[in-house]
Design an enzyme around this catalytic site. Sequence first.
Site, PDB file in Angstrom:
ATOM      1  N   CYS A 382      35.786  33.533  40.654  1.00 53.60           N
ATOM      2  CA  CYS A 382      36.328  33.908  41.963  1.00 53.60           C
ATOM      3  C   CYS A 382      37.679  34.604  41.821  1.00 53.60           C
ATOM      4  O   CYS A 382      37.718  35.750  41.390  1.00 53.60           O
ATOM      5  CB  CYS A 382      36.365  32.698  42.891  1.00 53.60           C
ATOM      6  N   HIS A 508      30.795  30.756  42.664  1.00 50.63           N
ATOM      7  CA  HIS A 508      31.235  29.515  42.000  1.00 50.63           C
ATOM      8  C   HIS A 508      30.062  28.830  41.303  1.00 50.63           C
ATOM      9  O   HIS A 508      29.433  27.948  41.887  1.00 50.63           O
ATOM     10  CB  HIS A 508      31.825  28.552  43.031  1.00 50.63           C
ATOM     11  N   GLU A 510      30.151  26.628  39.101  1.00 47.05           N
ATOM     12  CA  GLU A 510      30.444  25.212  38.812  1.00 47.05           C
ATOM     13  C   GLU A 510      29.823  24.262  39.837  1.00 47.05           C
ATOM     14  O   GLU A 510      29.496  23.123  39.514  1.00 47.05           O
ATOM     15  CB  GLU A 510      31.956  24.980  38.711  1.00 47.05           C
TER      16      GLU A 510
HETATM   17  N1  GLN Z   1      41.654  34.060  47.227  1.00 43.04           N
HETATM   18  C1  GLN Z   1      40.499  34.794  46.834  1.00 43.04           C
HETATM   19  C2  GLN Z   1      39.666  35.233  48.023  1.00 43.04           C
HETATM   20  O1  GLN Z   1      39.781  34.697  49.088  1.00 43.04           O
HETATM   21  C3  GLN Z   1      39.658  33.996  45.865  1.00 43.04           C
HETATM   22  C4  GLN Z   1      39.090  32.756  46.463  1.00 43.04           C
HETATM   23  C5  GLN Z   1      38.601  31.748  45.437  1.00 43.04           C
HETATM   24  O2  GLN Z   1      38.982  31.800  44.263  1.00 43.04           O
HETATM   25  N2  GLN Z   1      37.807  30.795  45.878  1.00 43.04           N
HETATM   26  O3  GLN Z   1      38.869  36.119  47.895  1.00 43.04           O
END
Ligand code: GLN
Length: 532
Positions: A382, A508, A510
């Site tokens: 992310c 994600h 994970e």
């Molecule tokens: N802050 C970033 C976004 O909103 C990444 C979010 C995250 O790592 N879950 O796109």
Amino acid sequence: MAKYIFVTGGVTSSLGKGIIAASVAKLLQARGFSVTIQKFDPYINVDPGTLNPYEHGECYVTDDGAETDLDLGHYERFLNIPTSQANNVTTGRIYQTVINKEREGAYLGKTVQIIPHITDEIKRRMLLIANTGDYDIVITEIGGTVGDIESLPYIESIRQLRWELGSQNCLTIHLTLVPYLSAARELKTKPTQHSVKELLSAGIQPDILVCRAEHPLTQSIRKKLSLFCNLAPTAVIQALDAASIYDVPMLMLKEKLDLTVISMLNLTTKVTPDLSKWKSFLEFMKNPVNEIKIGLVGKYIELQDAYKSILEAFVHAGVANKCKVNVVNISSEEITGKNVNKKLKELNGILVAPGFGERGIEGKIQAIKYSRENNLPFFGICLGMQCAVVEFARNVLKLKDAASTEMIEETEHPVIDLMEEQKGINKKGGTMRLGAYPCNLQKGSKIAKIYGKEDIYERHRHRYEFNNEYLEHFKDAGLSTAGINPESNLVETIEIFDHKWFVAVQFHPEYKSTVENPHPLFVDFVSTCLNG
Ligand code: GLN
């Protein structure tokens, strides 16, 4: 009809109700029952999505896009079945529903009160999952500690449900602490007695006591608890501190917690639980052949719960590789261009963590630059992927002030930008791109090989995305965008082919790693870190 198990906690918080609930569920599942778990949290936030990880640990995301308590992650990792929005309810959500109904005029002029209106809504939601008919047993964990003002409506709802469903269909497990006083060299039962009294004053006699303790409960302690807390000696279960959360189901099996539950609920069962996969997982976890060190580069590293699912995914992937993964926490705020070499050189690979906001961003970018240039395996998740895009833009494409507009709104090169659908959204709660989305992996890409397929579904939680205006520029320079969302064309994965392991994903992975199904990206990353 489904049977209901309620899990409450007493004496202190952090006793591990989620793990006990997941362990009971695992044992019942192993005996052939179909089981699910839900959690009711007594705070006023509508969901934990807006909570800082320092407050409540990681926010866990389900397939249907619910931002939930991290205990749901344990439920999925233990049971290997997905959860959903219905599995996590907060007081905020209960009140929101009731207040919205009141505004619609649904209460026909009645005074809306905690009893019966709030408790009715709690009970409706407690029964919701069971009403699907998919489960033999529904376990409901009540967050917080008995005696808290916030928990009272939940305890009252359990009391009412026992009458409505019949006590033979309901069971309350109370998790408490039996502290050891080293000066007296004794385990003390008084806090548990008081906690049970507290439950009794709300009309609930616990059926089973699970006692967290640092030392084994002697027969006399068990007898004393049985006598003072008004339950059978066999219903006093010891839960000693365990080396790993994955040991807890086996400890509960030894204490015959599953059999006690089954007999109290008048259920019949196969004789032996099938825990063969679980046991072989434990066997490999305890006897690793190799060891590696992976740096977790993030800004919440002081709090282990902030990256819970990532840490657990490394445990699963380690076992799959017969290897112990030692995760080294590295504060991204402390990494600079000068010390990055010293901080990362002993590691077999790094994972750059998800996150929000500017703090620690430059350190993450330095760490990624080091990995890219030194062929050190790199896994970005992310925000970790977004930092990899910024790093590549700055140092390979030579777009010196490339940035994400989350960090620098007016940047000349917004290589990561707010998603189109996010523009104009001002409210913070539940408004990110959330939940599972499809992604097509390019044939022949490294990531497609790792997954062994080209169509995948992964869970998201973000507002910003790779800016497709720069797509060709990146591709020409060797950063491949192998994973694309087929509907929106959003870039979901990037990779550098000419590198030991340089893969980053906007989703994600994970969240989907379980004991039985370790996530392929984690498994392959660990394998490369181990074997080079
Ligand atoms: N802050 C970033 C976004 O909103 C990444 C979010 C995250 O790592 N879950 O796109």
